[in-house]
Design an enzyme around this catalytic site. Structure first.
Site, mmCIF file in Angstrom:
data_model
loop_
_atom_site.group_PDB
_atom_site.id
_atom_site.type_symbol
_atom_site.label_atom_id
_atom_site.label_comp_id
_atom_site.label_asym_id
_atom_site.label_seq_id
_atom_site.Cartn_x
_atom_site.Cartn_y
_atom_site.Cartn_z
ATOM 1 N N GLY A 246 0.811 -1.223 0.000
ATOM 2 C CA GLY A 246 0.000 0.000 0.000
ATOM 3 C C GLY A 246 0.837 1.264 0.000
ATOM 4 N N ALA A 247 2.175 1.117 0.065
ATOM 5 C CA ALA A 247 3.052 2.302 0.116
ATOM 6 C C ALA A 247 3.089 3.030 -1.224
ATOM 7 C CB ALA A 247 4.462 1.898 0.532
ATOM 8 N N GLY A 248 2.734 2.309 -2.299
ATOM 9 C CA GLY A 248 2.709 2.956 -3.618
ATOM 10 C C GLY A 248 3.738 2.397 -4.595
ATOM 11 N N LYS A 249 4.268 1.212 -4.308
ATOM 12 C CA LYS A 249 5.304 0.622 -5.170
ATOM 13 C C LYS A 249 4.786 0.412 -6.605
ATOM 14 C CE LYS A 249 5.775 -2.950 -2.455
ATOM 15 N NZ LYS A 249 4.785 -2.574 -1.434
ATOM 16 N N SER A 250 3.621 -0.242 -6.729
ATOM 17 C CA SER A 250 3.100 -0.533 -8.080
ATOM 18 C C SER A 250 2.788 0.753 -8.830
ATOM 19 C CB SER A 250 1.823 -1.370 -8.028
ATOM 20 O OG SER A 250 1.895 -2.333 -7.055
ATOM 21 N N THR A 251 2.236 1.737 -8.109
ATOM 22 C CA THR A 251 1.882 3.008 -8.757
ATOM 23 C C THR A 251 3.131 3.670 -9.317
ATOM 24 O OG1 THR A 251 0.110 3.250 -7.129
ATOM 25 C CG2 THR A 251 0.723 5.227 -8.354
ATOM 26 N N ARG B 79 -6.231 -9.831 -8.433
ATOM 27 C CA ARG B 79 -7.187 -8.749 -8.178
ATOM 28 C C ARG B 79 -7.796 -8.358 -9.519
ATOM 29 N NH1 ARG B 79 -2.493 -5.620 -5.086
ATOM 30 N NH2 ARG B 79 -2.604 -6.716 -3.114
ATOM 31 N N ARG C 152 -8.214 1.370 -1.674
ATOM 32 C CA ARG C 152 -7.892 0.518 -2.837
ATOM 33 C C ARG C 152 -8.915 -0.597 -3.002
ATOM 34 N NH1 ARG C 152 -1.971 -2.185 -3.158
ATOM 35 N NH2 ARG C 152 -3.004 -3.828 -1.970
ATOM 36 N N ARG D 229 -1.525 -7.059 6.627
ATOM 37 C CA ARG D 229 -0.647 -6.144 5.901
ATOM 38 C C ARG D 229 -0.210 -4.976 6.798
ATOM 39 N NH1 ARG D 229 -1.010 -6.900 -0.062
ATOM 40 N NH2 ARG D 229 -1.838 -9.009 -0.182
ATOM 41 N N ASN E 192 6.499 8.357 0.129
ATOM 42 C CA ASN E 192 5.446 8.629 -0.854
ATOM 43 C C ASN E 192 4.283 9.359 -0.191
ATOM 44 O OD1 ASN E 192 3.697 8.668 -3.017
ATOM 45 N ND2 ASN E 192 3.149 6.496 -2.855
ATOM 46 N N ASP E 193 4.454 10.705 -0.071
ATOM 47 C CA ASP E 193 3.373 11.552 0.452
ATOM 48 C C ASP E 193 2.678 12.132 -0.784
ATOM 49 O OD1 ASP E 193 1.756 13.236 1.823
ATOM 50 O OD2 ASP E 193 3.325 14.248 2.963
HETATM 51 P P1 ADP Z 1 1.746 -1.119 -3.308
HETATM 52 O O1 ADP Z 1 2.053 -1.542 -4.717
HETATM 53 O O2 ADP Z 1 2.950 -0.640 -2.586
HETATM 54 O O3 ADP Z 1 0.979 -2.149 -2.533
HETATM 55 P P2 ADP Z 1 -0.108 0.742 -4.580
HETATM 56 O O4 ADP Z 1 0.738 1.331 -5.656
HETATM 57 O O5 ADP Z 1 -1.142 -0.255 -4.979
HETATM 58 O O6 ADP Z 1 0.792 0.163 -3.389
HETATM 59 O O7 ADP Z 1 -0.794 1.972 -3.814
HETATM 60 C C1 ADP Z 1 -1.792 1.739 -2.824
HETATM 61 C C2 ADP Z 1 -2.981 2.672 -3.082
HETATM 62 O O8 ADP Z 1 -2.598 4.011 -2.766
HETATM 63 C C3 ADP Z 1 -3.441 2.676 -4.528
HETATM 64 O O9 ADP Z 1 -4.857 2.735 -4.562
HETATM 65 C C4 ADP Z 1 -2.825 3.954 -5.107
HETATM 66 O O10 ADP Z 1 -3.624 4.499 -6.131
HETATM 67 C C5 ADP Z 1 -2.783 4.863 -3.883
HETATM 68 N N1 ADP Z 1 -1.639 5.812 -3.862
HETATM 69 C C6 ADP Z 1 -0.356 5.540 -4.192
HETATM 70 N N2 ADP Z 1 0.413 6.632 -3.984
HETATM 71 C C7 ADP Z 1 -0.393 7.596 -3.497
HETATM 72 C C8 ADP Z 1 -0.173 8.959 -3.088
HETATM 73 N N3 ADP Z 1 1.024 9.537 -3.123
HETATM 74 N N4 ADP Z 1 -1.228 9.651 -2.631
HETATM 75 C C9 ADP Z 1 -2.464 9.081 -2.573
HETATM 76 N N5 ADP Z 1 -2.743 7.814 -2.942
HETATM 77 C C10 ADP Z 1 -1.714 7.066 -3.408
HETATM 78 P P1 5GP Z 2 0.622 -7.866 -3.140
HETATM 79 O O1 5GP Z 2 -0.175 -9.058 -2.696
HETATM 80 O O2 5GP Z 2 0.121 -6.580 -2.533
HETATM 81 O O3 5GP Z 2 0.805 -7.792 -4.638
HETATM 82 O O4 5GP Z 2 2.103 -8.064 -2.558
HETATM 83 C C1 5GP Z 2 2.290 -8.269 -1.193
HETATM 84 C C2 5GP Z 2 3.746 -8.127 -0.850
HETATM 85 O O5 5GP Z 2 4.486 -9.174 -1.491
HETATM 86 C C3 5GP Z 2 4.381 -6.806 -1.311
HETATM 87 O O6 5GP Z 2 5.176 -6.317 -0.244
HETATM 88 C C4 5GP Z 2 5.250 -7.198 -2.464
HETATM 89 O O7 5GP Z 2 6.394 -6.383 -2.575
HETATM 90 C C5 5GP Z 2 5.644 -8.611 -2.052
HETATM 91 N N1 5GP Z 2 6.089 -9.443 -3.174
HETATM 92 C C6 5GP Z 2 5.615 -9.491 -4.438
HETATM 93 N N2 5GP Z 2 6.309 -10.373 -5.177
HETATM 94 C C7 5GP Z 2 7.266 -10.878 -4.353
HETATM 95 C C8 5GP Z 2 8.318 -11.833 -4.539
HETATM 96 O O8 5GP Z 2 8.544 -12.398 -5.601
HETATM 97 N N3 5GP Z 2 9.083 -12.110 -3.453
HETATM 98 C C9 5GP Z 2 8.887 -11.519 -2.238
HETATM 99 N N4 5GP Z 2 9.704 -11.845 -1.246
HETATM 100 N N5 5GP Z 2 7.910 -10.627 -2.037
HETATM 101 C C10 5GP Z 2 7.117 -10.309 -3.085
#
Ligand code: ADP
Ligand code: 5GP
Length: 212
Positions: A28-33, A58, A151, A162, A185-186
């Site tokens: 939820g930190a915003g890695k995928s975004t 999902r 989300r 989580r 990520n603010d």
């Molecule tokens: P992760 O991949 O780390 O689990 P996501 O990229 O899915 O996180 O981000 C989690 C949620 O927060 C998503 O719905 C995304 O759209 C939202 N989000 C990401 N960055 C920000 C931000 N800077 N401000 C507000 N919402 C954000």
């Molecule tokens: P999500 O279910 O939200 O996609 O991922 C949950 C967590 O699993 C996230 O912290 C993500 O970085 C981590 N993750 C995704 N793929 C891998 C992987 O291949 N190895 C490990 N160790 N963690 C992963």
């Protein structure tokens, strides 16, 4: 002798192509975004290491693109066969980076990005992958919780797991020397600018290699 070994390591590093990048940080930190923004703005420069997972897809996630969605049996067989660089259990599901996921990206001479949890970071540190380690962190646990709830991808149980993992992640990521950069990520655009700054050298190297 020591000098020769150091020189041959340098030569190997120079020939090895761009260094991979590990993106870690709480769910939820915003890695995928942020990752999607990088892939969009630098087409062909980065390649995503597609992990395997036993969790359910999902809405909108595609098999083979976001993850390889597999059963526990399939995943365990791959692990037993030595096909994984690292693997971990997160929030009750198995996740892992296969050796071929990284190899496929590196074969295209792209910067390979791994999105992995803290256990994965610790495992990768024991390999010779030599990536740049970047942690993406939320401004606070409360904001993280709000983003995860908004989300709408997690059940209450998954959300609580989580958040528990997030508290541990936030504490560990402060350990000195674990990450090369920590990006808060603010504001999204600001975080993206800071992420690109952390990767500027590698982006430049990859672009030069492409142009030559
Ligand atoms: P992760 O991949 O780390 O689990 P996501 O990229 O899915 O996180 O981000 C989690 C949620 O927060 C998503 O719905 C995304 O759209 C939202 N989000 C990401 N960055 C920000 C931000 N800077 N401000 C507000 N919402 C954000
Ligand atoms: P999500 O279910 O939200 O996609 O991922 C949950 C967590 O699993 C996230 O912290 C993500 O970085 C981590 N993750 C995704 N793929 C891998 C992987 O291949 N190895 C490990 N160790 N963690 C992963």
């Amino acid at each position: 002798m020591v000098l020769i070994r150091a020189l041959s390591r340098l030569a190997a590093a120079a020939m090895a192509g761009p260094r991979p990048v590990v993106l870690s940080g709480p769910s939820g930190a915003g890695k995928s975004t942020l990752l999607k923004m990088l892939l969009r703005d630098h087409e062909g420069t980065f390649g995503f290491s597609v992990s395997h997972t036993t969790r359910n897809p999902r809405p909108g996630e595609a098999n083979g693109k976001d993850y390889h969605f597999v059963t526990r049996e399939e995943m365990q067989r791959g692990i037993d066969n030595g096909e994984f660089l690292e693997h971990a259990v997160f929030s009750g599901n198995m996740y892992g980076t296969s050796k071929s996921a990284v190899r496929d990206v590196q074969a295209r001479n792209q910067i390979c990005i791994l999105d992995i949890d803290m256990q994965g970071v610790k495992s990768i540190k024991k390999t010779d992958l030599n990536p740049i380690y970047i942690s993406i962190q939320p401004p606070s646990v409360d904001i993280l919780e709000k983003r995860l709830r908004d989300r709408k991808t997690e059940s209450e149980e998954s959300l609580q797991k989580r958040l528990k993992a997030a508290r541990e992640d936030i504490a560990i990521s402060k350990e000195h020397g674990l990450f090369d950069s920590v990006v808060i990520n603010d504001d999204l655009e600001e975080a993206y600018t800071n992420l690109k700054k952390s990767l500027a050298q590698e982006i430049e190297k990859a672009q030069k290699a492409k142009d030559s």
